[in-house]
Design a protein around this motif. Structure first.
Motif, PDB file in Angstrom:
ATOM      1  N   LEU A 208       0.829  -1.207   0.000  1.00 28.55           N
ATOM      2  CA  LEU A 208       0.000   0.000   0.000  1.00 28.55           C
ATOM      3  C   LEU A 208       0.863   1.256   0.000  1.00 28.55           C
ATOM      4  N   ARG A 209       1.940   1.217   0.750  1.00 29.55           N
ATOM      5  CA  ARG A 209       2.835   2.376   0.804  1.00 29.55           C
ATOM      6  C   ARG A 209       3.634   2.509  -0.482  1.00 29.55           C
ATOM      7  N   LEU A 210       4.179   1.395  -0.984  1.00 33.19           N
ATOM      8  CA  LEU A 210       5.011   1.423  -2.182  1.00 33.19           C
ATOM      9  C   LEU A 210       4.224   1.851  -3.417  1.00 33.19           C
ATOM     10  N   LEU A 211       3.033   1.301  -3.576  1.00 27.07           N
ATOM     11  CA  LEU A 211       2.266   1.529  -4.794  1.00 27.07           C
ATOM     12  C   LEU A 211       1.395   2.781  -4.728  1.00 27.07           C
ATOM     13  N   HIS A 212       0.937   3.146  -3.523  1.00 24.66           N
ATOM     14  CA  HIS A 212      -0.053   4.218  -3.412  1.00 24.66           C
ATOM     15  C   HIS A 212       0.302   5.296  -2.386  1.00 24.66           C
ATOM     16  N   GLY A 213       1.455   5.177  -1.749  1.00 26.88           N
ATOM     17  CA  GLY A 213       1.849   6.181  -0.760  1.00 26.88           C
ATOM     18  C   GLY A 213       0.982   6.181   0.482  1.00 26.88           C
ATOM     19  N   GLN A 214       0.293   5.087   0.746  1.00 27.85           N
ATOM     20  CA  GLN A 214      -0.603   4.994   1.893  1.00 27.85           C
ATOM     21  C   GLN A 214       0.127   4.361   3.075  1.00 27.85           C
TER      22      GLN A 214
ATOM     23  N   ASN B  94       4.986 -16.298  -2.317  1.00 29.80           N
ATOM     24  CA  ASN B  94       5.649 -15.084  -1.830  1.00 29.80           C
ATOM     25  C   ASN B  94       6.549 -14.472  -2.896  1.00 29.80           C
ATOM     26  N   LEU B  95       7.327 -15.314  -3.576  1.00 32.05           N
ATOM     27  CA  LEU B  95       8.207 -14.809  -4.633  1.00 32.05           C
ATOM     28  C   LEU B  95       7.390 -14.250  -5.801  1.00 32.05           C
ATOM     29  N   LEU B  96       6.316 -14.940  -6.137  1.00 38.38           N
ATOM     30  CA  LEU B  96       5.466 -14.470  -7.228  1.00 38.38           C
ATOM     31  C   LEU B  96       4.806 -13.139  -6.869  1.00 38.38           C
ATOM     32  N   TYR B  97       4.396 -13.011  -5.618  1.00 32.76           N
ATOM     33  CA  TYR B  97       3.809 -11.750  -5.135  1.00 32.76           C
ATOM     34  C   TYR B  97       4.794 -10.598  -5.300  1.00 32.76           C
TER      35      TYR B  97
ATOM     36  N   ALA C 274       6.366  -5.676  -8.036  1.00 32.95           N
ATOM     37  CA  ALA C 274       7.402  -4.918  -8.734  1.00 32.95           C
ATOM     38  C   ALA C 274       6.927  -4.502 -10.125  1.00 32.95           C
ATOM     39  N   ARG C 275       6.271  -5.404 -10.826  1.00 29.39           N
ATOM     40  CA  ARG C 275       5.766  -5.083 -12.160  1.00 29.39           C
ATOM     41  C   ARG C 275       4.666  -4.021 -12.098  1.00 29.39           C
ATOM     42  N   GLN C 276       3.817  -4.097 -11.063  1.00 30.68           N
ATOM     43  CA  GLN C 276       2.793  -3.066 -10.925  1.00 30.68           C
ATOM     44  C   GLN C 276       3.429  -1.710 -10.607  1.00 30.68           C
ATOM     45  N   ARG C 277       4.457  -1.720  -9.787  1.00 32.20           N
ATOM     46  CA  ARG C 277       5.148  -0.469  -9.446  1.00 32.20           C
ATOM     47  C   ARG C 277       5.784   0.165 -10.678  1.00 32.20           C
ATOM     48  N   LEU C 278       6.240  -0.653 -11.609  1.00 28.44           N
ATOM     49  CA  LEU C 278       6.875  -0.159 -12.835  1.00 28.44           C
ATOM     50  C   LEU C 278       5.862   0.169 -13.929  1.00 28.44           C
ATOM     51  N   GLY C 279       4.585  -0.045 -13.640  1.00 24.39           N
ATOM     52  CA  GLY C 279       3.553   0.279 -14.606  1.00 24.39           C
ATOM     53  C   GLY C 279       3.331  -0.785 -15.656  1.00 24.39           C
TER      54      GLY C 279
END
Length: 268
Positions: A76-82, A236-239, A244-249
């Protein structure tokens, strides 16, 4: 109290909430006999939806999906700053809800796990919360219920006079049960999984320092390696890869596909 709506993690709409926010919502729904579907989702729960469009549909149709695992809170913090002060951990949420129900004069129903677990947890609840009314208990059948069995279970819970139900059928069956039955029951249904065994005193919890550092999975894997190795080592590894892929768009359309157009099949 924190309740900032929901944010997309791998296509699953996780609630940006704290314990007080969830407890307030559940108690309010219980007092007003209003349907409310809640699940505490760790990495495994998120991944059941990320990898299965029908489960994604079920999860996103629920009202509150708490960040049960630290890696979900961190996403939540990494992807959305929450930023949240802590995760909303299922067993701790259960304890707070039981305390609130006792204060408010509300009753609970325990559905899931084995009768041995239910008996042990009921005894512990009587000691910890002597004024809390336990309207009834029912063990899991460890399989999908037939439609007739499901109708009978719904009626059993209604007749008990319960104001809320804790559901411990294991993920993803417990979320499917909440999805399928919350409107028929018109009360809060809270999917909390391993909280049944923890509060029964039959399964030890990880030390707090491990929980705080997102290492609870190591403790549980050490306890039950044959049952949990795939869940923790593979998922866990797949998550982490998916986050990471979502963070990179990357895979944007896939992550935004939060609702499946077809009606989900019953798992209950």
């Amino acid at each position: 109290m924190i309740d900032r709506g929901r944010r997309n993690i791998l296509g699953i709409e996780i609630s940006v909430v704290d314990y007080d926010g969830v407890v307030t919502a559940v108690i309010d729904a219980a007092r007003h006999r209003r349907a409310l579907g809640v699940s505490a989702l760790a990495v495994h729960g998120v991944m059941t939806g990320a990898l299965d469009p029908e489960q994604k549909y079920r999860l996103n149709a629920l009202d509150i999906l708490t960040p049960d695992g630290q890696p979900v809170r961190w996403a939540l913090r990494l992807l959305h700053g929450q930023r949240l002060p802590d995760r909303v951990y299922g067993p701790e949420l259960v304890e707070r809800l039981c305390a609130a129900a006792e204060r408010q004069g509300l009753s609970i129903f325990l559905y899931g796990s084995r009768q041995l677990v239910l008996d042990a947890w009921t005894a512990n609840l009587h000691r910890a919360h002597p004024a809390l009314r336990i309207a009834g208990t029912a063990p899991s059948q460890f399989r999908a219920l037939t439609r007739e069995e499901n109708i009978r279970m719904v009626e059993r819970i209604k007749v008990s006079g319960a104001d809320m139900v804790f559901v411990g059928l294991g993920c993803p069956r417990q979320e499917a049960y909440v999805f399928e039955n919350r409107n028929a029951l018109s009360m809060p249904l809270i999917a909390v999984g391993a909280a049944f065994d923890f509060h029964a005193g039959l399964l030890p919890q990880a030390p707090k320092w491990m929980q705080d550092r997102g290492l609870e999975w190591v403790f549980r894997l050490w306890q039950e390696p044959r049952r949990l190795w795939r869940r923790y080592l593979y998922l866990n590894l797949l998550y982490l890869w998916f986050v990471a892929r979502q963070r990179l768009g990357l895979d944007k359309a896939w992550h935004e596909n939060t609702r499946h157009p077809t009606v989900a099949k019953r798992l209950g």
